[in-house]
Design an enzyme around this catalytic site. Structure first.
Site, short mmCIF file in Angstrom:
data_model
loop_
_atom_site.label_atom_id
_atom_site.label_comp_id
_atom_site.label_asym_id
_atom_site.label_seq_id
_atom_site.Cartn_x
_atom_site.Cartn_y
_atom_site.Cartn_z
N ASN A 72 -28.01 -42.81 -20.27
CA ASN A 72 -27.56 -41.56 -19.64
C ASN A 72 -28.34 -40.41 -20.25
O ASN A 72 -29.17 -40.60 -21.14
CB ASN A 72 -26.04 -41.39 -19.82
CG ASN A 72 -25.66 -41.32 -21.28
OD1 ASN A 72 -26.04 -40.39 -21.98
ND2 ASN A 72 -24.94 -42.33 -21.76
N ASP B 99 -20.03 -46.82 -20.55
CA ASP B 99 -18.75 -47.51 -20.35
C ASP B 99 -18.94 -49.00 -20.11
O ASP B 99 -18.10 -49.80 -20.49
CB ASP B 99 -18.01 -46.90 -19.16
CG ASP B 99 -17.55 -45.48 -19.48
OD1 ASP B 99 -17.09 -45.27 -20.62
OD2 ASP B 99 -17.67 -44.59 -18.62
O1 C5P Z 1 -13.64 -41.96 -21.60
P1 C5P Z 1 -14.71 -40.98 -21.86
O2 C5P Z 1 -16.09 -41.60 -21.93
O3 C5P Z 1 -14.70 -39.78 -20.98
O4 C5P Z 1 -14.35 -40.43 -23.31
C1 C5P Z 1 -15.19 -39.59 -23.99
C2 C5P Z 1 -14.92 -39.67 -25.47
O5 C5P Z 1 -14.75 -41.01 -25.87
C3 C5P Z 1 -16.11 -39.18 -26.27
O6 C5P Z 1 -15.61 -38.65 -27.46
C4 C5P Z 1 -16.90 -40.44 -26.50
O7 C5P Z 1 -17.72 -40.33 -27.64
C5 C5P Z 1 -15.82 -41.45 -26.67
N1 C5P Z 1 -16.16 -42.80 -26.22
C6 C5P Z 1 -16.34 -43.80 -27.15
N2 C5P Z 1 -16.62 -45.07 -26.74
C7 C5P Z 1 -16.70 -45.36 -25.43
C8 C5P Z 1 -16.53 -44.34 -24.48
C9 C5P Z 1 -16.27 -43.08 -24.90
O8 C5P Z 1 -16.25 -43.52 -28.35
N3 C5P Z 1 -16.97 -46.60 -25.05
#
Ligand code: C5P
Length: 401
Positions: free
Chosen positions: A209, A277
């Site tokens: 990304n 993700d």
């Molecule tokens: O769920 P989302 O990606 O929007 O969440 C963002 C937050 O979760 C950020 O702080 C990101 O660093 C963390 N995150 C994580 N591991 C993942 C996905 C997101 O630590 N696999």
């Protein structure tokens, strides 16, 4: 680790003044901004041009300079600094300081300042041992002036004894220690994730990304400059490793989680990485080929959620777990739900819809969502966000103690 620190270096007149040039470099290497005042005596040994070139700032020499007073009064010189250093400090300038004399720019700034002052004396051994110098030093020590050195050794005048200026690295260490001991996060451990992750498809391709890592890196610098022992776990970015921070470079989300777990325990974890993700469930061991059978079907698997894992860790949960929420609509609502879902303490929510230019850009607009509600921060640079967050973290850890 002197990021964000502003040092006013006063160079007084002695043969050791040549070492002040090296000191400027050492301080700047550690991240400090250095501005110099050169006494008339000092200018017999080093030129204003050398100091200006190394500090990349104007050098101040005259008390009654029309232009300097118009642009930057002598009071302002000390106001703008976090620490004043006199190196080398001659017997003469120590005497002036002890007696409150103010007859040139350097001594006037030293009398006018309310900032901490550090002196690194350098002089002939007899001058150093003289009762007058020792009494002046004692007066200054009692007033809280920090003294570095001098060292014992051969002197330029051919004598041997105490009076050599401390080495620039040792003076820079003393400056670092000064800021460290007065630092609000001294003795704390911090963990920061930053950047994107790369999820391999085959040996040459990956899913990624556009995260630049700027926000996460700035947070690591801000925490380290407040004294925290900071580990930055970074996905692939083009940013240089910040000095004073332990950097662990990783590629995938699973590597990032393992590196985070290895860096525990920590008092605070800030997850600023844009973790993918999903990953490709089974990375191909050879480069995928166009074989006429159409595009390959990539089976995806969900990546571990690092933020949620850190927040859920039973014994090793950091006291404060902070995540980001990059949203494109209903920013605060989604962020609050995310805070609950992930079990973290704070979410820094920001709008990353393309028209904001936040992703990969220099600025950010943050809404801090915590158990206490929502705090809207004005739009500011990512470095300012990092500093405000680090101050907030320091205050909260202190209150939670
Ligand atoms: O769920 P989302 O990606 O929007 O969440 C963002 C937050 O979760 C950020 O702080 C990101 O660093 C963390 N995150 C994580 N591991 C993942 C996905 C997101 O630590 N696999």
């Amino acid at each position: 680790m002197l990021h964000g620190k502003r040092i006013l270096l006063i160079v007084s007149g002695g043969i050791a003044a040549y070492k002040s040039l090296e000191l400027v470099r050492r301080l700047r290497e550690r991240g400090a901004a250095v501005r110099c005042v050169l006494t008339r005596g000092g200018s017999q040994f080093v030129t204003p041009l050398s100091l200006a070139a190394l500090s990349e700032d104007k050098v101040y020499t005259e008390l009654f300079s029309l232009t300097d007073e118009a642009e930057m009064g002598h009071i302002q010189l000390s106001r703008d600094a976090d620490l004043l250093i006199v190196a080398p400090a001659t017997a003469d300038i120590l005497a002036k300081m002890a007696h409150g004399q103010a007859d040139d720019l350097a001594s006037t700034v030293l009398l006018a300042t309310d900032k901490d002052v550090m002196v690194a004396p350098a002089m002939n051994v007899r001058m150093w041992e003289h009762a007058a110098t020792q009494a002046n030093l004692e007066t200054l020590r009692q007033r809280g002036v920090h003294v570095v050195g001098p060292e014992e050794g051969d002197m330029a005048c051919g004598e041997y004894g105490l009076g050599r200026l401390s080495e620039p690295d040792d003076i820079a260490d003393a400056v670092s220690n000064f800021f460290q001991s007065s630092a609000p996060l001294s003795g704390r451990r911090a963990l920061v994730t930053s950047g994107p992750t790369h999820e391999p498809i085959d040996p040459v391709r990956y899913i990624a990304n556009r995260s630049s890592g700027r926000q996460g890196h700035a947070i690591a610098v801000a925490l380290a400059s407040r004294g925290a022992a900071t580990t930055l776990i970074s996905g692939p970015t083009s940013l240089p490793d910040p000095p004073g921070v332990t950097v662990v470079r990783v590629e995938s989300a699973r590597d990032m989680l393992a590196a985070c777990e290895a860096a525990l325990p920590a008092d605070v974890a800030v997850c600023a990485a844009a973790v993918a993700d999903w990953r490709v469930a089974e990375m191909a061991s050879e480069k995928l080929k166009k074989n006429g059978a159409g595009p390959p079907a990539l089976e995806m698997a969900e990546n571990p959620d690092i933020l949620a894992s850190l927040a859920a860790a039973s014994n090793t949960r950091p006291g404060l777990v902070i995540g980001f929420a990059a949203e494109t609509e209903q920013v605060v609502e989604h962020a609050s739900a995310k805070r609950e879902r992930k079990g973290c303490d704070w979410i820094l929510a920001n709008d990353v819809s393309p028209e904001t230019g936040t992703f990969g850009g220099a600025d950010n607009t943050i809404h801090l969502v915590s158990a206490d509600g929502v705090e809207d921060w004005p739009r500011m640079t990512k470095a300012d966000v990092a500093n405000r967050l680090a101050d907030r973290i320091a205050k909260t850890l202190e209150t939670n103690e």
